[in-house]
Write a protein that holds these residues in place. Structure first.
Motif, PDB file in Angstrom:
ATOM      1  N   GLY A   8       0.768  -1.237   0.000  1.00 11.68           N
ATOM      2  CA  GLY A   8       0.000   0.000   0.000  1.00 11.68           C
ATOM      3  C   GLY A   8       0.797   1.283   0.000  1.00 11.68           C
ATOM      4  O   GLY A   8       0.291   2.314  -0.434  1.00 11.68           O
ATOM      5  N   GLN A   9       2.057   1.249   0.482  1.00 12.39           N
ATOM      6  CA  GLN A   9       2.865   2.462   0.518  1.00 12.39           C
ATOM      7  C   GLN A   9       3.923   2.428  -0.575  1.00 12.39           C
ATOM      8  O   GLN A   9       4.575   1.405  -0.779  1.00 12.39           O
ATOM      9  CB  GLN A   9       3.548   2.619   1.886  1.00 12.39           C
ATOM     10  CG  GLN A   9       2.580   2.937   3.019  1.00 12.39           C
ATOM     11  CD  GLN A   9       3.324   3.161   4.336  1.00 12.39           C
ATOM     12  OE1 GLN A   9       3.853   2.237   4.926  1.00 12.39           O
ATOM     13  NE2 GLN A   9       3.364   4.414   4.774  1.00 12.39           N
ATOM     14  N   THR A  10       4.100   3.541  -1.264  1.00 11.45           N
ATOM     15  CA  THR A  10       5.150   3.621  -2.271  1.00 11.45           C
ATOM     16  C   THR A  10       6.481   3.909  -1.596  1.00 11.45           C
ATOM     17  O   THR A  10       6.533   4.405  -0.462  1.00 11.45           O
ATOM     18  CB  THR A  10       4.847   4.717  -3.299  1.00 11.45           C
ATOM     19  OG1 THR A  10       4.731   5.980  -2.619  1.00 11.45           O
ATOM     20  CG2 THR A  10       3.549   4.419  -4.032  1.00 11.45           C
ATOM     21  N   VAL A  11       7.558   3.611  -2.280  1.00 12.70           N
ATOM     22  CA  VAL A  11       8.877   3.710  -1.677  1.00 12.70           C
ATOM     23  C   VAL A  11       9.251   5.153  -1.332  1.00 12.70           C
ATOM     24  O   VAL A  11      10.090   5.396  -0.449  1.00 12.70           O
ATOM     25  CB  VAL A  11       9.933   3.077  -2.612  1.00 12.70           C
ATOM     26  CG1 VAL A  11      10.124   3.913  -3.862  1.00 12.70           C
ATOM     27  CG2 VAL A  11      11.243   2.842  -1.889  1.00 12.70           C
ATOM     28  N   ASP A  12       8.616   6.127  -1.999  1.00  8.92           N
ATOM     29  CA  ASP A  12       8.920   7.529  -1.718  1.00  8.92           C
ATOM     30  C   ASP A  12       7.906   8.157  -0.758  1.00  8.92           C
ATOM     31  O   ASP A  12       7.917   9.385  -0.552  1.00  8.92           O
ATOM     32  CB  ASP A  12       8.988   8.336  -3.012  1.00  8.92           C
ATOM     33  CG  ASP A  12       7.686   8.304  -3.803  1.00  8.92           C
ATOM     34  OD1 ASP A  12       6.811   7.478  -3.477  1.00  8.92           O
ATOM     35  OD2 ASP A  12       7.551   9.110  -4.753  1.00  8.92           O
ATOM     36  N   ASP A  13       7.050   7.360  -0.170  1.00 13.48           N
ATOM     37  CA  ASP A  13       6.076   7.862   0.795  1.00 13.48           C
ATOM     38  C   ASP A  13       6.801   8.353   2.045  1.00 13.48           C
ATOM     39  O   ASP A  13       7.520   7.575   2.684  1.00 13.48           O
ATOM     40  CB  ASP A  13       5.101   6.734   1.155  1.00 13.48           C
ATOM     41  CG  ASP A  13       3.956   7.187   2.048  1.00 13.48           C
ATOM     42  OD1 ASP A  13       4.081   8.246   2.697  1.00 13.48           O
ATOM     43  OD2 ASP A  13       2.946   6.465   2.112  1.00 13.48           O
ATOM     44  N   PRO A  14       6.658   9.646   2.413  1.00 17.38           N
ATOM     45  CA  PRO A  14       7.363  10.145   3.597  1.00 17.38           C
ATOM     46  C   PRO A  14       6.913   9.457   4.882  1.00 17.38           C
ATOM     47  O   PRO A  14       7.625   9.496   5.893  1.00 17.38           O
ATOM     48  CB  PRO A  14       7.022  11.640   3.615  1.00 17.38           C
ATOM     49  CG  PRO A  14       5.829  11.788   2.752  1.00 17.38           C
ATOM     50  CD  PRO A  14       5.906  10.706   1.726  1.00 17.38           C
TER      51      PRO A  14
END
Length: 253
Positions: A99-105
């Motif tokens: 669910g989270q992208t690798v660039d998600d802070p």
């Protein structure tokens, strides 16, 4: 169904629910004695064991948390102590965090690292512990995911990575164990009707849009995947090794 696996002993990791339970039942239907491992669901694991014994085979459940690499050897030792041999290892246990992208802070690195620990390092630990104990002519089957080789949407990089890592590892193990006629293969299912799939469904894009990507527009049944595992575990698959079998309705073709 048949007795093609009669006299064989199988271990299915993560066998208390979902595909693991379905695979354990299918192996028992073909005559194998079956051990399953579980991390927490003791009641569910015992229910699976009772169902297996009802099919006329021997069966046990062993508590073993795959996140703890030190649990691997005691798991294999318990199976050997109970049955005296191990012929089939089905590396099924794993978790899905998506669910989270690798660039998600807000990326929860610790949670995703835990996924690597369970899916990759835990599976490797079980395989290493079992490798020297498997009978010659035995079988190792990894449960991967079609997401390991086809990634049609974002937010699944780590999960896809853990599953593709297993595919590469399996090829190396196939080379190592080939002289003992032990085959090593990977089954890569697509979407299945499991609790784990339901848990991450809310983190994925529109399911209908995903199904539209499949030539056969439906999800896999647990029985289809489990019977594929049984085929690879059986006597007619002795010359298939180092391969990846996709059961995903044709996505990515």
């Amino acid at each position: 169904m048949s007795n093609i696996l009669k006299g064989k002993v199988a271990l299915v990791t993560g066998g208390s629910r979902g595909l693991g339970a379905a695979t354990a039942e299918a192996l028992a239907d073909h005559g194998a004695d079956v051990a399953i491992s579980y991390a927490a669901s003791a009641d569910k694991a015992e229910a699976v064991v009772e169902k297996l014994r009802g099919k006329g085979v021997r069966a046990i459940a062993v508590k073993s948390d795959q996140a703890d690499l030190a649990s691997a050897r005691p798991l294999i030792d318990r199976v050997l102590a109970e049955f005296g041999r191990l012929d089939i290892l089905v590396n099924n246990a794993g978790i899905a965090i998506q669910g989270q992208t690798v660039d998600d802070p807000e990326l929860d690195g610790e949670k995703y690292n835990h996924q690597w620990q369970v899916n990759v390092m835990g599976t490797i630990a079980n395989t290493r512990a079992a490798a020297s104990k498997l009978t010659d002519g035995g079988r190792i089957i990894f449960i991967g995911s079609r997401l390991g080789s086809v990634v049609p949407f974002s937010g699944v990089a780590d999960y896809a990575g853990t599953k593709w890592a297993l595919a590469g590892y399996a090829k190396g193990i196939a080379r190592d164990l080939g002289p003992r006629n032990i085959t090593v293969n990977v089954v890569q299912p697509g979407i299945m009707p499991t609790d784990m799939a339901a848990d991450v469904a809310g983190e994925l894009p529109n399911r209908d849009a995903i199904l539209d990507m499949h030539p056969i527009r439906r999800i896999a049944t647990l029985e289809e995947v489990a019977e594929t595992v049984c085929f690879l575990a059986g006597p007619h698959a002795g010359y298939i090794t180092g391969e990846t079998v996709n059961i995903a309705g044709g996505i990515g073709v």
